[in-house]
Design a protein around this motif. Structure first.
Motif, PDB file in Angstrom:
ATOM      1  N   MET A  34     -73.447  37.155  19.783  1.00  0.00           N
ATOM      2  CA  MET A  34     -72.236  36.443  19.398  1.00  0.00           C
ATOM      3  C   MET A  34     -71.178  36.656  20.475  1.00  0.00           C
ATOM      4  N   ASP A  35     -70.803  35.585  21.136  1.00  0.00           N
ATOM      5  CA  ASP A  35     -69.791  35.627  22.199  1.00  0.00           C
ATOM      6  C   ASP A  35     -68.575  34.801  21.782  1.00  0.00           C
ATOM      7  N   SER A  36     -67.487  35.017  22.489  1.00  0.00           N
ATOM      8  CA  SER A  36     -66.249  34.280  22.222  1.00  0.00           C
ATOM      9  C   SER A  36     -65.908  34.295  20.743  1.00  0.00           C
ATOM     10  N   LEU A  37     -65.957  35.465  20.152  1.00  0.00           N
ATOM     11  CA  LEU A  37     -65.756  35.588  18.715  1.00  0.00           C
ATOM     12  C   LEU A  37     -64.332  35.216  18.315  1.00  0.00           C
ATOM     13  N   LYS A  38     -64.250  34.640  17.125  1.00  0.00           N
ATOM     14  CA  LYS A  38     -62.976  34.192  16.568  1.00  0.00           C
ATOM     15  C   LYS A  38     -62.722  34.912  15.241  1.00  0.00           C
ATOM     16  N   PRO A  39     -61.472  35.021  14.841  1.00  0.00           N
ATOM     17  CA  PRO A  39     -61.201  35.665  13.540  1.00  0.00           C
ATOM     18  C   PRO A  39     -61.961  35.003  12.387  1.00  0.00           C
ATOM     19  N   GLU A  40     -62.188  33.717  12.465  1.00  0.00           N
ATOM     20  CA  GLU A  40     -62.909  33.025  11.403  1.00  0.00           C
ATOM     21  C   GLU A  40     -64.405  33.341  11.384  1.00  0.00           C
ATOM     22  N   ASP A  41     -64.888  34.096  12.359  1.00  0.00           N
ATOM     23  CA  ASP A  41     -66.277  34.573  12.334  1.00  0.00           C
ATOM     24  C   ASP A  41     -66.413  35.836  11.482  1.00  0.00           C
ATOM     25  N   THR A  42     -65.297  36.375  11.035  1.00  0.00           N
ATOM     26  CA  THR A  42     -65.325  37.572  10.192  1.00  0.00           C
ATOM     27  C   THR A  42     -66.099  37.301   8.902  1.00  0.00           C
ATOM     28  N   ALA A  43     -67.123  38.120   8.664  1.00  0.00           N
ATOM     29  CA  ALA A  43     -67.981  37.925   7.490  1.00  0.00           C
ATOM     30  C   ALA A  43     -69.018  39.040   7.445  1.00  0.00           C
ATOM     31  N   VAL A  44     -69.716  39.094   6.333  1.00  0.00           N
ATOM     32  CA  VAL A  44     -70.932  39.899   6.263  1.00  0.00           C
ATOM     33  C   VAL A  44     -72.076  39.001   6.726  1.00  0.00           C
ATOM     34  N   TYR A  45     -72.835  39.475   7.671  1.00  0.00           N
ATOM     35  CA  TYR A  45     -73.943  38.712   8.246  1.00  0.00           C
ATOM     36  C   TYR A  45     -75.261  39.232   7.672  1.00  0.00           C
TER      37      TYR A  45
END
Length: 120
Positions: free
Chosen positions: A82-93
Motif C-alpha cells: 500500500m503506497d500513497s496512503l490516505k486517511p480514508e484508507d484507515t480500516a481493519v484489513y
C-alpha cells in the motif's frame, strides 16, 4: 483446516507506505483465490483487491494505482503493498481465501484482521 494470519498493519502518515502480509496454513494455497477486504469504523466491509490462483489481479477503483496485491505460492503468502496512503484508507484489513471443494462447494476462510491507521 485452513487458517489465515495477517500482519503488517500499523500507524502511518498520509503519503506513506505499508505492506500487509497474509500467511496461509492447512491447505493447498496455490489453488485458492485470495483477496484483501477492509472495513472502516461504521462502514460495511469492502473489497480492496483480488488475485486468482493464476496470479491475475483486480483492484477497487479507490486503490487502483496505489495498492499492489501479489502472492508467493512457495511461501503460502499473499501481500498487499500500500503506497500513497490516505486517511480514508484507515480500516481493519482482512485477508480472504476462497476455493471450490468437490464435496462442499464454495469454501471461504477469513483472517482475523489487521488495523491500518493513516494520519493526516
Amino acid at each position: 483446516q485452513v487458517q489465515l494470519v495477517e500482519s503488517g498493519g500499523g500507524l502511518v502518515q498520509a503519503g506513506g507506505s505499508l505492506r500487509l502480509s497474509c500467511a496461509a496454513s492447512g491447505g493447498t494455497f496455490s489453488s485458492y483465490s485470495m483477496a484483501w477486504f477492509r472495513q472502516a469504523l461504521g462502514k460495511e466491509r469492502e473489497l480492496v483487491a483480488t488475485i486468482t490462483s493464476g496470479g491475475s489481479a483486480t483492484y477497487a477503483d479507490s486503490v487502483k494505482g496505489r495498492f499492489t496485491i501479489s502472492r508467493d505460492n512457495g511461501k503460502n503468502t499473499v501481500l498487499l503493498q500500500m503506497d500513497s496512503l490516505k486517511p480514508e484508507d484507515t480500516a481493519v484489513y482482512y485477508c480472504y481465501a476462497g476455493w471450490l471443494s468437490p464435496s462442499d462447494g464454495l469454501r471461504e476462510v477469513w483472517g482475523q484482521g489487521t488495523l491500518v491507521t493513516v494520519s493526516s
